[in-house]
Design an enzyme around this catalytic site. Structure first.
Site, PDB file in Angstrom:
ATOM      1  N   HIS A 127      -3.003  -1.094  -5.198  1.00 50.57           N
ATOM      2  CA  HIS A 127      -2.947  -0.183  -4.137  1.00 50.57           C
ATOM      3  C   HIS A 127      -2.126   0.801  -4.411  1.00 50.57           C
ATOM      4  CE1 HIS A 127      -4.526   0.559   0.203  1.00 50.57           C
ATOM      5  NE2 HIS A 127      -4.026   1.672  -0.368  1.00 50.57           N
ATOM      6  N   GLU A 137     -11.363  -0.884  -3.457  1.00 52.35           N
ATOM      7  CA  GLU A 137     -10.651  -0.275  -2.230  1.00 52.35           C
ATOM      8  C   GLU A 137      -9.359   0.685  -2.891  1.00 52.35           C
ATOM      9  OE1 GLU A 137      -9.187  -3.583   0.107  1.00 52.35           O
ATOM     10  OE2 GLU A 137      -7.715  -3.994  -1.251  1.00 52.35           O
ATOM     11  N   ARG A 182       4.983  -7.945  -0.677  1.00 52.78           N
ATOM     12  CA  ARG A 182       4.153  -6.988  -1.541  1.00 52.78           C
ATOM     13  C   ARG A 182       5.148  -5.693  -1.665  1.00 52.78           C
ATOM     14  NH1 ARG A 182      -1.932  -6.418   0.232  1.00 52.78           N
ATOM     15  NH2 ARG A 182      -0.902  -6.484   2.255  1.00 52.78           N
ATOM     16  N   ASN A 188     -17.280  -6.861   0.177  1.00 61.55           N
ATOM     17  CA  ASN A 188     -16.619  -6.394   1.268  1.00 61.55           C
ATOM     18  C   ASN A 188     -16.575  -4.815   1.368  1.00 61.55           C
ATOM     19  OD1 ASN A 188     -16.046  -8.966   1.908  1.00 61.55           O
ATOM     20  ND2 ASN A 188     -13.835  -8.592   2.601  1.00 61.55           N
ATOM     21  N   ASP A 247       0.764  -1.133   0.098  1.00 65.28           N
ATOM     22  CA  ASP A 247      -0.104   0.067   0.005  1.00 65.28           C
ATOM     23  C   ASP A 247       0.840   1.427   0.222  1.00 65.28           C
ATOM     24  OD1 ASP A 247      -2.011  -2.034   0.311  1.00 65.28           O
ATOM     25  OD2 ASP A 247      -1.599  -1.825   2.598  1.00 65.28           O
TER      26      ASP A 247
END
Length: 346
Positions: free
Chosen positions: A257, A193, A291, A156, A14
């Protein structure tokens, strides 16, 4: 233009990069989800080796005591703000995570000082799972865009937008911009998201990420005219296909993200995103630390941004689920010719 040593920061998902007075400030999700840290450097390639300062740690108990996710650093009206999500316990009785959105403020010139003040939770009309708040001041008006669960809609999270009265308080009613509806948004999880604003000419773009956090994770795109009513869902056009996704040929899986920042030349738009370089994930992908933060160049066409494909790695990165020690392991920037040998050590 600079050549970027992907990955540019190891084990920080992120990724959020903010450029202020020529300096790049970086934050992202710590793999242990227990703190928020900032590092900064004069070039993006120097971010991995830059010292990292922890500016806030999770509480021992209560609403901000678990799973500190996706911090973003913003500069609004001369002050620094960090938007992040945190949980009190693992799950609600209905199975949803307990995350809500929170804001920190620092009025010092340097955001790495310890003078961060908790401004509290961003209260929304729906008291439900919410996360990934991002903000932008557009023509003097501050907007917030975030992901949140609506119990009347399967999945979600959807994306919402609202005006803000101040950096931690909504002023207008939230408006839904997008929900998971296309097949590529609904793999493993129905998720929209990780929104991020991007500006070019007379257009405003919002990228977002969809599906589960493993290989299916991909980036979608919303587009609006700069002079449109941004709180009107009809002002936004949604791409029916992902604009950035897994590229097996380059060994890059589940990109998403992201944030956007100007390159060192002050003109080129860069996409900072996270991605893995393997598919054999042990256990929940959320708890695999690899990530890594990477960089891609945004190319502009008559029809809008072209994000291309995730570029292959050119420097060493971990190939196990171990979290790197703070001062250990090869650094991003290791020459590409040493990659094969270093990979054997991972």
């Amino acid at each position: 233009m600079a050549v970027y040593n992907n990955p540019v920061v190891l084990q920080r998902a992120d990724p959020w990069v903010l450029k202020v007075d020529g300096e790049y400030y970086f934050t992202g999700s710590d793999p242990e989800y227990n703190c928020i840290a900032i590092r900064h450097a004069s070039t993006i390639n120097d971010l991995q080796s830059a010292p990292e300062t922890v500016v806030w740690r999770k509480h021992e108990t209560g609403p901000m005591s678990k799973y500190i996710w996706a911090p973003e650093l913003h500069r609004v009206n001369g002050a620094w703000y960090i938007y992040f999500a945190a949980a009190e316990r693992e799950f609600e009785p209905n199975g949803m995570p307990t995350h809500r959105m929170y804001v920190l403020e620092n009025t010092d010139a340097d955001p790495t000082t310890d003078n961060w003040v908790e401004k509290g939770r961003i209260v929304t009309p729906m008291d439900s799972f919410s996360l990934d708040a991002t903000t932008e001041v557009i023509d003097g008006v501050q907007y917030l865009v975030w992901a949140q669960k609506d119990y009347d809609i399967p999945g979600n999270s959807n994306l919402y937008i609202a005006k803000m009265a101040n950096p931690w308080t909504l002023e207008s009613e939230p408006v839904m911009l997008t929900k998971p509806e296309y097949d590529w948004e609904c793999i493993d999880f129905l998720v929209n998201e990780g929104p991020a604003f991007l500006f070019h000419g007379d257009k405003i773009y919002i990228t977002y990420s969809a599906s589960g956090t493993g290989v299916p994770y991909a980036v979608g795109l919303l587009t609006a005219d700069r002079d449109a009513d941004l709180l009107d869902p009809a002002s936004w056009t949604k791409s029916p296909v992902p604009v950035f996704k897994t590229c097996a040929e380059n060994g890059q899986y589940g990109p998403g993200h992201n944030s956007f920042v100007k390159a060192e030349d002050g003109e080129t738009d860069l996409m900072i995103y996270h991605c893995r370089n393997y598919t054999d994930i042990k256990g929940d992908p959320l708890f695999d630390p690899n990530r890594h933060a990477r960089v891609g160049v945004v190319n502009w066409t008559e029809s809008g941004p072209d994000f291309g494909v995730p570029e292959p790695d050119v420097v060493w990165s971990p190939a196990t689920t171990d979290v790197l020690p703070a001062d250990g392991g090869p650094q991003a920037g290791t020459p590409a010719e040493t990659l094969p040998e270093l990979a054997k050590q991972a």
